[in-house]
Write an enzyme that holds these catalytic residues in place. Structure first.
Site, PDB file in Angstrom:
ATOM      1  N   ARG A   1      -5.996   2.671  -5.511  1.00 31.68           N
ATOM      2  CA  ARG A   1      -6.107   2.498  -4.052  1.00 31.68           C
ATOM      3  C   ARG A   1      -7.168   3.467  -3.558  1.00 31.68           C
ATOM      4  NH1 ARG A   1      -1.614   2.360   0.741  1.00 31.68           N
ATOM      5  NH2 ARG A   1      -1.499   0.257  -0.112  1.00 31.68           N
TER       6      ARG A   1
ATOM      7  N   HIS B   1      -6.987  -6.354   0.201  1.00 31.29           N
ATOM      8  CA  HIS B   1      -5.664  -5.866  -0.212  1.00 31.29           C
ATOM      9  C   HIS B   1      -4.949  -7.023  -0.943  1.00 31.29           C
ATOM     10  CE1 HIS B   1      -2.220  -3.441  -0.483  1.00 31.29           C
ATOM     11  NE2 HIS B   1      -1.821  -3.390   0.769  1.00 31.29           N
TER      12      HIS B   1
ATOM     13  N   GLN C   1      -1.076  -7.348  -1.578  1.00 30.61           N
ATOM     14  CA  GLN C   1      -0.343  -7.628  -0.336  1.00 30.61           C
ATOM     15  C   GLN C   1      -0.356  -9.133  -0.046  1.00 30.61           C
ATOM     16  OE1 GLN C   1       1.228  -5.395   2.092  1.00 30.61           O
ATOM     17  NE2 GLN C   1       1.989  -7.378   2.773  1.00 30.61           N
TER      18      GLN C   1
ATOM     19  N   ASP D   1      -1.677  -6.341  12.038  1.00 29.91           N
ATOM     20  CA  ASP D   1      -1.767  -5.096  11.263  1.00 29.91           C
ATOM     21  C   ASP D   1      -2.147  -3.986  12.242  1.00 29.91           C
ATOM     22  OD1 ASP D   1      -2.085  -3.222   9.204  1.00 29.91           O
ATOM     23  OD2 ASP D   1      -4.090  -3.915   8.644  1.00 29.91           O
TER      24      ASP D   1
ATOM     25  N   CYS E   1       1.934  -6.409   7.339  1.00 34.39           N
ATOM     26  CA  CYS E   1       1.934  -5.779   6.008  1.00 34.39           C
ATOM     27  C   CYS E   1       2.696  -4.459   6.006  1.00 34.39           C
ATOM     28  CB  CYS E   1       0.505  -5.571   5.530  1.00 34.39           C
ATOM     29  SG  CYS E   1      -0.509  -4.645   6.695  1.00 34.39           S
TER      30      CYS E   1
ATOM     31  N   ARG F   1       6.463  -7.399  -2.277  1.00 35.75           N
ATOM     32  CA  ARG F   1       5.383  -6.601  -2.872  1.00 35.75           C
ATOM     33  C   ARG F   1       5.737  -6.267  -4.323  1.00 35.75           C
ATOM     34  NH1 ARG F   1       2.011  -3.593  -0.156  1.00 35.75           N
ATOM     35  NH2 ARG F   1       0.845  -3.885  -2.073  1.00 35.75           N
TER      36      ARG F   1
END
Ligand code: CP
Ligand code: NVA
Length: 329
Positions: A108, A135, A138, A231, A272, A317
């Site tokens: 990440r 991402h 996700q 988000d 998310c 996830r």
């Protein structure tokens, strides 16, 4: 030919065919069933993976960790300050060192080019745990959650509210295009995904039966939408002084009961996470106070409503990250 992703990196959904993405979703559903029924699936016993986080995380880190343990693997966590990466050692050297020790590497970080560079020099699979641009783990979780809720992904209309040119907007647009979904970005001018990515996604959507549209009208954006997605307005790595402008630009795109009422009957709310749906966090509290707001990108009533499936997403996830590792190792 049956799908095999052995040895592949997982850097962005653009690198995968529709069939390969569906394969990952099917595998995730299968692994989720096994976990729920207590059926062991530690097929990767004895393998070791490195989890590199140059930005903080709750869901992604915990999901990789638990998924790895369920598959029988060991993990090493490298936090934003505890390795030589980028400071004393290049990404290329790090990749070559870690791939002599580990069977897979999660990363990440900031720019997409960093995880791409890591993958270029790594001899073991590299998984993107979030960059500024994409991402992808996700999105797999989101697609699985949508499929569970609606029984399909194809033809589902997803409206993304807020800063649509960052990791979530970009990668939802790709995921929707790949799976024949209708992606709507609802944002002010300057907050839409870039032209090059948009053109690519439009071409993919033309093949899959999906579509990509942009609007700056917060009521129109939700029209016929099955999923309303948002988000945070300021992402990790962005400067705190950007809040002023973001509040000004994005407040009209807050997801509230009026937006949900404009969506299709039975529409769900997705995020998310983490989310500033109230002022009960350190940063959320400061921002709420400064701008006299009681929630930011989504109101608390929507976040807590029966339409909200954000915790199903969060759980998925783990199952989808497990599928990515099981498929590529
Ligand atoms: N959604 C998500 O990636 O959450 P974390 O930042 O907690 O990993
Ligand atoms: N856009 C957010 C996503 C967090 C999962 C960020 O990058 O901070």
């Amino acid at each position: 030919m049956p799908v095999s992703l052995k040895g592949r990196h997982f850097l962005k959904l653009l690198d995968f065919t529709t069939e390969e993405i569906i394969y990952l979703l099917d595998l995730a559903a299968d692994l989720k069933g096994k976990k729920k029924n207590g059926i062991p699936h530690d097929t990767l016993r004895g393998k070791n993976i490195a989890l590199i986080f140059e930005k903080t995380s709750t869901r992604t880190r915990c999901s990789f960790d638990v998924a790895a343990h369920d598959l029988g693997m060991n993990t090493t966590y490298l936090d934003p300050s505890s390795s030589q990466i980028g400071k004393k050692e290049s990404i290329a050297d790090t990749a070559r060192v870690l791939s002599r020790i580990y069977d897979g590497i999660e990363h990440r970080g900031h720019g997409q080019e960093i995880v791409e560079e890591l993958a270029k020099y790594s001899s073991v699979p590299v998984w993107n745990g979030l960059t500024d641009e994409f991402h992808p783990t996700q999105i797999l979780a989101d697609l699985l959650t949508i499929r569970e809720r609606f029984g399909r992904t194809s033809g589902i209309r997803l409206a993304y509210y807020g800063d649509a040119r960052f990791n979530m907007g970009n990668s939802l647009m790709v995921g929707c295009a790949k799976l024949g979904m209708h992606f709507v970005a609802c944002a002010p001018a300057g907050y839409f995904p870039g032209n090059e990515l948009t053109e690519k996604c439009k071409a993919i959507a033309a093949e899959t039966g999906g579509s990509i549209t942009f609007t700056s009208d917060p009521t129109l954006g939700a029209k016929d939408a099955n999923v309303i997605y948002t988000d945070v307005w300021v992402s990790m790595g962005e400067p705190a002084d950007i809040w002023d402008k973001r509040i000004r630009d994005l407040s009209p795109y807050q997801v509230n009961s009026a937006v949900m009422a404009s969506a299709a009957p039975g529409a769900v709310f997705m995020h998310c996470l983490p989310s500033f749906h109230d002022c009960n966090t350190e940063i959320g509290g400061l921002v709420c106070e400064k701008y006299n707001m009681d929630a930011l990108e989504v109101t608390n009533d929507v976040f807590e409503s029966p339409a909200s499936i954000v915790f199903d997403q969060a759980e998925n996830r783990m199952h989808t990250i497990k599928a990515v590792m099981a498929a590529t190792l």
